[in-house]
Design an enzyme around this catalytic site. Structure first.
Site, PDB file in Angstrom:
ATOM      1  N   GLU A 142      -4.438  -9.360   2.724  1.00  0.00           N
ATOM      2  CA  GLU A 142      -5.275  -9.135   3.917  1.00  0.00           C
ATOM      3  C   GLU A 142      -6.475 -10.072   4.010  1.00  0.00           C
ATOM      4  O   GLU A 142      -6.857 -10.503   5.084  1.00  0.00           O
ATOM      5  CB  GLU A 142      -5.775  -7.681   3.942  1.00  0.00           C
ATOM      6  CG  GLU A 142      -4.756  -6.667   4.430  1.00  0.00           C
ATOM      7  CD  GLU A 142      -3.788  -6.192   3.361  1.00  0.00           C
ATOM      8  OE1 GLU A 142      -3.729  -6.834   2.282  1.00  0.00           O
ATOM      9  OE2 GLU A 142      -3.091  -5.191   3.604  1.00  0.00           O
ATOM     10  N   GLU A 145       0.839  -1.213   0.000  1.00  0.00           N
ATOM     11  CA  GLU A 145       0.000   0.000   0.000  1.00  0.00           C
ATOM     12  C   GLU A 145       0.868   1.256   0.000  1.00  0.00           C
ATOM     13  O   GLU A 145       0.524   2.251  -0.639  1.00  0.00           O
ATOM     14  CB  GLU A 145      -0.942  -0.004   1.202  1.00  0.00           C
ATOM     15  CG  GLU A 145      -1.991  -1.094   1.063  1.00  0.00           C
ATOM     16  CD  GLU A 145      -2.971  -1.099   2.219  1.00  0.00           C
ATOM     17  OE1 GLU A 145      -2.523  -1.402   3.346  1.00  0.00           O
ATOM     18  OE2 GLU A 145      -4.152  -0.792   2.006  1.00  0.00           O
TER      19      GLU A 145
END
Ligand code: NAI
Length: 728
Positions: A146, A124
């Protein structure tokens, strides 16, 4: 003096003479960088400083001083979030996103020089850069995994991948499966822009990008940017929109996974608003997940427990680590061939022995086939594949086992034969070679009676197919020594597998517990419940294989044989044998209908050329009660989950299992216990109402379905004391 955020900065500022700033991610307190409080403070302070220097800065390069680039969210923080602290967790996420947004809108080129793994939060951060370069290194990985922990990427990962790839591709390539990409695949899929050959090249390329782009911004900040594939406002996209949840429903089969649902919602909703609002939408969907039980279960089982198991919590501590250089694999059938491949892949020399040179060569050919496919898919090179194959020497002559420092036996499941091959092998191998058997059902202590050195004898239970299954169940026999256990553990780690350690007992842990699940499903058929409902219950509970289909794969005659042996052993020991309601169904399927399973082309299912074509219609005719009231699906699901969890508690009580982490990891990686539960014992911890709630429900099930649901004493004791199942 109090430590200030600046003292503990996790981001080092290094500036060249011509004002290119390299931000080195380097948390002084940890071996890997994570999104902890110190990082959040450091990031804010760093971005403040960058903004104040905007006019004379040429560009920014992000890299890391650790082996990995950045590890992501701090899971110790995330697992502890409760509804009461949700606001704080939401705000911490928003702070990171605001800072990363300021970074990408700095007006100067920002490059991610990814020197190692950048998964989750790490990727990210890279997404908030204008250009991503990854080092060509085996440990370098990018992606947003995730979802595999019941979470969603809440550091802008959903919003940015959707703006980069479009909703459908972002979901498919990055978000829904949580796929981790190596450098070459990441480049091909567009997750990174360049690959660097070595660390120097990495920084040189980053520098070259800065030089070539005095001003740089994200595609989504360009005027007129359109999200690839469109948004729900476009008629073409809107027409296909309903297909997204439909595909998801099909994939999950009704299993309770909230993360994919929230990811899908966040992805679609994020396209309908400006980027800052999209970040808020993403954060809200994450907050819901992070406060829920599923994420806590998955973080416990797939992260903390797995880490404990892999790092050797159950390995005898004081014994030095040893590596195996040459292993003898006895039996080149399905399992032996797979074990030989796994060992050779880890660089170990393998002598693969079978009864004839042809049979041994067939075993080696299995590796050749796997490598062919791996080369075709670009997962390995021809040269590496050939080197691996060269390490496997097929033979029919036991004398070729000379010099082996470990033996793994995988011949037919017959104690006399196993005794014989070990006698033969122990003459040839190194005098202190570790002796392992891959038996799936025979007591290790019994097999150890056939060798001269029972203290060096141990069970190494692999799962099929060996090349894809990560778990190995190590079985300690009555006489197995600590040193053998430590060596077996080290060998399993050496071949990149996860070793749980259990004590010798019928069915060990994994086969025993999965047997309870199968018996329960089969018993339901015997109760007159429609077989399609039974299969549906297994799917909705989250089992990767439906229960009757699984029984067919394993073959009905095998559990019957194990049952007969167990019965004999129980009665010989003076015990009373209590039949299970599944037994009568299995007996009728074999004896009356001649349907022993898939290998015979007929079982609970019908088959054509080895492929399942449907449930056997005779099941409804001979077993299903048309007058029965509709089944309570929740109860069917819970019967499957409870019967396994309760037996795992008994395994712990009886000392078959020695740790909670082993129970959770073994059930998740070995026998398909549903991932959302975090494993058999975490399921008990996380059940509504905790252990007391679980106990009360077990009693209800026992009252209706029999004593196999009676809560064991260990569970009652823990429930009373307000404890949970944990190793700490
Ligand atoms: P398999 O039938 O595919 O292979 C057995 C091999 O042993 C054959 O190639 C046979 O020629 C060879 N063999 C027989 N006598 C031999 C001797 N004297 N010397 C050397 N080789 C000899 O069986 P599979 O499925 O590979 O199973 C092997 C063992 O692994 C069994 O103990 C089984 O219970 C266990 N196991 C099997 C699993 C499975 O899913 N199939 C899973 C875990 C363990």
């Amino acid at each position: 003096m109090a430590t200030t955020a600046a003292d503990r900065s996790t981001i080092r500022w290094e500036e060249s003479d011509d004002h290119v700033v390299t931000l080195v991610l380097d948390d002084p307190g940890q071996s890997a960088n994570t999104m902890n409080a110190a990082f959040i403070d450091s990031l804010d302070a760093t971005v403040d400083r960058l903004e104040s220097r905007r006019d004379d800065l040429k560009g920014v390069i992000l890299t890391s001083a650790k082996k990995s680039f950045f590890a992501g969210g701090d899971l110790r923080d995330l697992i502890a979030v409760t509804p009461a602290t949700a606001g704080r967790s939401f705000e911490a996420g928003m702070r990171i996103k605001r800072a990363l947004r300021r970074l990408e809108t700095l007006g100067r080129p920002v490059v991610a020089a990814v020197n190692g793994a950048a998964l989750g939060g790490g990727y990210e951060i890279a997404l908030a850069c204008h250009h991503r370069i990854v080092l060509d290194h085996p440990a370098a990985r990018v992606g947003l995994p995730e979802v595999t922990l019941g979470l969603l990427p809440g550091g802008g990962g959903v919003v940015r991948t959707v703006r980069m790839f479009g909703v459908v591709d972002a979901l498919r390539k990055v978000l829904m499966e949580g796929r981790q990409y190596g450098p070459a695949q990441a480049l091909e899929a567009g997750l990174v822009d360049e690959i660097a050959a070595d660390p120097q090249d990495l920084l040189a390329r980053a520098r070259a990008f800065v030089d070539a782009h005095p001003e740089s911004r994200q595609p989504w900040d360009e005027p007129g940017h359109r999200i690839p594939g469109g948004t729900p406002a476009h008629p073409g996209f809107a027409a296909n929109l309903p297909a997204l949840p439909a595909t998801l429903r099909k994939k999950l089969g009704g299993a309770p996974y909230p993360a994919p649902r929230n990811i899908l919602a966040a992805a679609v909703e994020s396209t309908q608003v400006d980027i800052d609002t999209a970040f808020v939408v993403e954060a809200r969907h994450l907050t819901e997940l992070v406060t829920g039980q599923t994420a806590k279960n998955m973080i416990q089982g797939f992260f903390f427990d797995l880490q404990a198991v892999d790092s050797g919590a159950n390995r005898p501590q004081d014994l030095p680590a040893r590596t195996v250089t040459k292993v003898g694999v006895l039996g080149a059938g399905m399992m032996g061939a797979g074990i030989a491949y796994a060992c050779a892949k880890a660089g170990i020399e393998v002598v693969l022995k079978d009864v004839s040179a042809e049979a041994a060569a067939r075993g080696k050919a299995y590796s050749a086939g796997l490598l062919e496919r791996a080369v075709a898919k670009g997962r390995t090179t021809r040269a590496r594949g050939d080197a691996l194959l060269d390490r496997i020497v097929p033979t029919a002559d036991a004398r070729d086992l000379a010099g082996c420092d470990a033996v793994i036996e995988a011949v037919f499941e017959d104690p006399a034969l196993k005794h014989r091959v070990f006698r033969e092998a122990q003459e040839a191998v190194a005098p202190d070679a570790l002796l392992c058997s891959n038996t799936s059902t025979l007591p290790i202590s019994l097999l150890a009676e056939g060798v001269d050195r029972p203290k060096d004898f141990i069970g190494l239970h692999f799962f099929s197919p060996v090349d894809r299954m990560r778990l190995v169940e190590i079985i300690r026999g009555r006489e197995t020594g600590d040193e053998a256990l430590a060596r077996a553990f080290d060998l399993v780690r050496q071949i990149g597998r996860t070793p749980i350690v259990v004590n010798d007992s019928r069915g060990f842990f994994t086969s025993r517990v999965i047997g309870r699940f199968i018996d329960e499903g089969v018993a339901m058929v015997g109760e007159g419940i429609d077989p399609a409902t039974v299969e549906q219950a297994a799917a909705q509970a989250g089992y990767p294989a439906k229960v009757l289909a699984l029984m067919d794969e394993l073959t009905l005659t095998l559990p019957r044989r194990i049952r007969e042996e167990t019965r004999r052993a129980t009665e010989e020991a003076g015990g009373t044998w209590r039949p299970h309601p599944a037994d009568a169904v299995v007996d009728r399927m074999i004896d009356a209908f001649d349907r022993p399973g898939r290998s015979a082309g007929a079982g609970f299912y019908t088959y054509q050329d080895g492929r399942r074509t449907g449930l056997w219609p005779g099941l409804r005719e001979h077993f299903t009660d048309p007058a029965a009231r509709p089944a309570d699906l929740t109860e069917l699901k819970e019967r499957m989950l409870f019967v396994e969890a309760l037996d795992a508690v008994r395994c712990l009580e009886e000392g078959v299992l020695v740790s909670v982490a082993d129970a959770n990891v073994g059930s998740l990686l070995g026998i398909g216990f549903p991932a959302w539960t975090g494993g058999v014992l975490q399921y008990v911890n996380g059940y509504d109402g905790g252990l007391p709630g679980f106990t009360a429900r077990a009693r209800e099930l026992a009252a209706r379905h029999g004593e196999r649901f009676d809560p064991p004493a260990l569970l009652l004791r823990k429930a009373e004391r307000g404890e949970v199942f944990t190793d700490s």
